[in-house]
Write a protein that holds these residues in place. Structure first.
Motif, PDB file in Angstrom:
ATOM      1  N   ALA A  74       0.821  -1.217   0.000  1.00  0.00           N
ATOM      2  CA  ALA A  74       0.000   0.000   0.000  1.00  0.00           C
ATOM      3  C   ALA A  74       0.851   1.260   0.000  1.00  0.00           C
ATOM      4  N   THR A  75       2.058   1.188   0.544  1.00  0.00           N
ATOM      5  CA  THR A  75       2.909   2.384   0.629  1.00  0.00           C
ATOM      6  C   THR A  75       4.178   2.268  -0.212  1.00  0.00           C
ATOM      7  N   ALA A  76       4.432   1.101  -0.795  1.00  0.00           N
ATOM      8  CA  ALA A  76       5.684   0.863  -1.524  1.00  0.00           C
ATOM      9  C   ALA A  76       5.749   1.696  -2.807  1.00  0.00           C
ATOM     10  N   ASP A 125       4.111 -13.645 -25.446  1.00  0.00           N
ATOM     11  CA  ASP A 125       2.702 -13.264 -25.583  1.00  0.00           C
ATOM     12  C   ASP A 125       1.787 -13.978 -24.604  1.00  0.00           C
ATOM     13  N   LEU A 126       1.859 -15.320 -24.582  1.00  0.00           N
ATOM     14  CA  LEU A 126       0.887 -16.103 -23.823  1.00  0.00           C
ATOM     15  C   LEU A 126       0.876 -15.737 -22.354  1.00  0.00           C
ATOM     16  N   ALA A 127       2.016 -15.868 -21.685  1.00  0.00           N
ATOM     17  CA  ALA A 127       2.066 -15.593 -20.250  1.00  0.00           C
ATOM     18  C   ALA A 127       1.650 -14.157 -19.961  1.00  0.00           C
ATOM     19  N   GLY A 128       2.072 -13.231 -20.815  1.00  0.00           N
ATOM     20  CA  GLY A 128       1.712 -11.833 -20.606  1.00  0.00           C
ATOM     21  C   GLY A 128       0.221 -11.600 -20.712  1.00  0.00           C
ATOM     22  N   MET A 129      -0.418 -12.190 -21.715  1.00  0.00           N
ATOM     23  CA  MET A 129      -1.856 -12.000 -21.899  1.00  0.00           C
ATOM     24  C   MET A 129      -2.663 -12.604 -20.752  1.00  0.00           C
ATOM     25  N   VAL A 130      -2.205 -13.729 -20.227  1.00  0.00           N
ATOM     26  CA  VAL A 130      -2.930 -14.401 -19.152  1.00  0.00           C
ATOM     27  C   VAL A 130      -2.695 -13.718 -17.811  1.00  0.00           C
ATOM     28  N   VAL A 131      -1.450 -13.351 -17.539  1.00  0.00           N
ATOM     29  CA  VAL A 131      -1.071 -12.891 -16.201  1.00  0.00           C
ATOM     30  C   VAL A 131      -1.208 -11.382 -16.018  1.00  0.00           C
ATOM     31  N   LEU A 132      -0.771 -10.601 -16.998  1.00  0.00           N
ATOM     32  CA  LEU A 132      -0.647  -9.164 -16.769  1.00  0.00           C
ATOM     33  C   LEU A 132      -1.964  -8.428 -16.525  1.00  0.00           C
ATOM     34  N   PRO A 133      -3.049  -8.684 -17.272  1.00  0.00           N
ATOM     35  CA  PRO A 133      -4.288  -7.935 -16.971  1.00  0.00           C
ATOM     36  C   PRO A 133      -4.778  -8.120 -15.539  1.00  0.00           C
ATOM     37  N   PRO A 134      -4.938  -9.355 -15.022  1.00  0.00           N
ATOM     38  CA  PRO A 134      -5.366  -9.469 -13.621  1.00  0.00           C
ATOM     39  C   PRO A 134      -4.313  -8.978 -12.633  1.00  0.00           C
ATOM     40  N   LEU A 135      -3.039  -9.120 -12.981  1.00  0.00           N
ATOM     41  CA  LEU A 135      -1.984  -8.617 -12.098  1.00  0.00           C
ATOM     42  C   LEU A 135      -2.085  -7.098 -11.963  1.00  0.00           C
ATOM     43  N   ARG A 140      -4.709  -5.220 -12.506  1.00  0.00           N
ATOM     44  CA  ARG A 140      -5.933  -4.861 -11.788  1.00  0.00           C
ATOM     45  C   ARG A 140      -5.682  -4.894 -10.282  1.00  0.00           C
ATOM     46  N   GLU A 141      -4.984  -5.931  -9.827  1.00  0.00           N
ATOM     47  CA  GLU A 141      -4.694  -6.066  -8.407  1.00  0.00           C
ATOM     48  C   GLU A 141      -3.764  -4.952  -7.938  1.00  0.00           C
ATOM     49  N   LEU A 142      -2.730  -4.652  -8.708  1.00  0.00           N
ATOM     50  CA  LEU A 142      -1.790  -3.601  -8.321  1.00  0.00           C
ATOM     51  C   LEU A 142      -2.478  -2.247  -8.245  1.00  0.00           C
ATOM     52  N   THR A 143      -3.401  -1.991  -9.139  1.00  0.00           N
ATOM     53  CA  THR A 143      -4.122  -0.726  -9.133  1.00  0.00           C
ATOM     54  C   THR A 143      -4.894  -0.535  -7.830  1.00  0.00           C
ATOM     55  N   HIS A 144      -5.408  -1.640  -7.293  1.00  0.00           N
ATOM     56  CA  HIS A 144      -6.217  -1.556  -6.087  1.00  0.00           C
ATOM     57  C   HIS A 144      -5.388  -1.554  -4.807  1.00  0.00           C
ATOM     58  N   VAL A 145      -4.332  -2.378  -4.755  1.00  0.00           N
ATOM     59  CA  VAL A 145      -3.630  -2.561  -3.474  1.00  0.00           C
ATOM     60  C   VAL A 145      -2.207  -2.034  -3.468  1.00  0.00           C
ATOM     61  N   ALA A 146      -1.667  -1.660  -4.631  1.00  0.00           N
ATOM     62  CA  ALA A 146      -0.265  -1.216  -4.682  1.00  0.00           C
ATOM     63  C   ALA A 146      -0.108  -0.153  -5.750  1.00  0.00           C
ATOM     64  N   SER A 147      -0.726   0.992  -5.524  1.00  0.00           N
ATOM     65  CA  SER A 147      -0.737   2.039  -6.552  1.00  0.00           C
ATOM     66  C   SER A 147       0.636   2.619  -6.825  1.00  0.00           C
ATOM     67  N   GLY A 148       1.586   2.448  -5.896  1.00  0.00           N
ATOM     68  CA  GLY A 148       2.937   2.952  -6.117  1.00  0.00           C
ATOM     69  C   GLY A 148       3.866   1.959  -6.769  1.00  0.00           C
ATOM     70  N   VAL A 149       3.355   0.764  -7.055  1.00  0.00           N
ATOM     71  CA  VAL A 149       4.168  -0.280  -7.678  1.00  0.00           C
ATOM     72  C   VAL A 149       3.882  -0.311  -9.177  1.00  0.00           C
ATOM     73  N   SER A 150       4.931  -0.281  -9.976  1.00  0.00           N
ATOM     74  CA  SER A 150       4.785  -0.346 -11.429  1.00  0.00           C
ATOM     75  C   SER A 150       5.538  -1.542 -11.973  1.00  0.00           C
ATOM     76  N   VAL A 151       5.191  -1.920 -13.195  1.00  0.00           N
ATOM     77  CA  VAL A 151       5.770  -3.106 -13.835  1.00  0.00           C
ATOM     78  C   VAL A 151       6.298  -2.716 -15.201  1.00  0.00           C
TER      79      VAL A 151
END
Length: 315
Positions: free
Chosen positions: A96-98, A108-118, A120-131
């Motif tokens: 929350a503060t990081a 392509d495959l792993a990115g399409m499967v993992v990145l959208p839900p990942l 979404r989660e970061l937007t909600h619980v880790a707004s200071g974390v970027s990828v």
């Protein structure tokens, strides 16, 4: 003081000195450190020998510091407090503060499967974390070892002992064709499949593929009209031509509605495969890295879209 003999192996002796200076006695210092009183006395004796100074003098039941020890006391306390603070910070991670950027490697495959839900989660619980994501390539193991890459997503064989691998999901292949493609009318056989041109995807640009290997075992081959490094690029060509594409099923389920593609069961046996995340052992116990790995694993378990379902071409 002109001929000090201190090396890194002696640094722990200063912890004993700090305890004695703070507590005023060897016995109280021993209790604070959880060691025997003789261990404290032995450590002080070694440090006195190294520094050439008695450091503390027994006086009226207390250990009175020498001028040298008095000058060392605030420096020792500050240094040890900074070290404890750094260790405490390094052993915890609050999303929350990081404020942190993680680097991933993904096709392509792993990115399409993992990145959208990942994300979404970061937007909600880790707004200071970027990828930041880069494509797979040579030098991946070295980048993980150096720390310029945090996690690699993909399909990995045997890896050196210094690397950790966690399976994320099982995947199988499906055949893609545009809506209205002749192969979608009637039963799809291997013969009909081989009558058409094909797209081959090789992320690393190497010739051949699992499909070509499976065909070769049957003494057959296909006509590869174009080879590309990314499945996403291949999807555009499938949508606009009569070329066929063998692609991972999860990615196909996600993308077929947008590209108006039909999903068909391949007319040959293709082994399934496991998509995993890979990291270096040096990061195994880092709290921030462990949080990232769990977030990736959780994201990989999100179901793919089922708007389109694979099947055989109708008889």
């Amino acid at each position: 003081m002109n001929n000090l003999h201190i090396d890194v192996r002696d640094l722990n002796l200063f912890v004993f000195l700090d305890a004695v200076l703070s507590e005023g006695s060897n016995r109280a210092a021993a209790t604070r450190l959880g060691v025997s009183q003789s261990a404290v006395s032995h450590a002080l004796a070694r440090l006195r020998h190294r520094l050439g100074d008695p450091l503390v003098i027994p006086t009226n039941g207390r250990m009175v510091p020498t001028p040298l020890a008095e000058s060392l006391a605030p420096v020792l306390r500050s240094a040890l407090e900074q070290l404890r603070g750094a260790l405490h910070g390094a052993r915890r991670f609050d999303p929350a503060t990081a404020q942190r950027t993680f680097w991933l490697s993904s096709a392509d495959l792993a990115g399409m499967v993992v990145l959208p839900p990942l994300m979404r989660e970061l937007t909600h619980v880790a707004s200071g974390v970027s990828v930041r994501v880069r494509g797979p390539g040579e030098g991946m193991e070295e980048a993980l070892e150096r720390g310029t890459l945090d996690v690699a997503l993909g399909v990995f064989g045997d890896m050196p002992a210094a690397f950790r691998v966690q399976a994320l999901f099982q995947e199988r292949f499906i055949c893609l064709a545009r809506e209205g493609h002749p192969i979608t009318r009637g039963r799809m056989t291997l013969g009909r499949y081989l009558e058409h041109g094909h797209i081959s995807v090789s992320p690393l640009g190497r010739p051949g593929s699992m499909v070509d290997d499976a065909l070769a075992r049957q003494g057959r081959s296909r006509e590869v009209r174009v080879a590309v490094p990314h499945f996403f690029l291949a999807l555009f060509m499938v949508a606009e031509t009569d070329l066929l594409l063998i692609a991972p099923e999860r990615m196909s389920l996600l993308m077929a509605p947008a590209f108006r593609l039909k999903l068909l069961r391949p007319p040959l046996e293709l082994a399934s495969f496991t998509v995993s995340q890979l990291w270096h052992e040096r990061m195994q116990h880092d709290p921030a890295h462990a949080w990232l790995r769990k977030a990736i694993a959780d994201a990989s378990r999100q179901p793919a879209s089922t708007t389109s379902s694979p099947g055989s071409a109708p008889a």
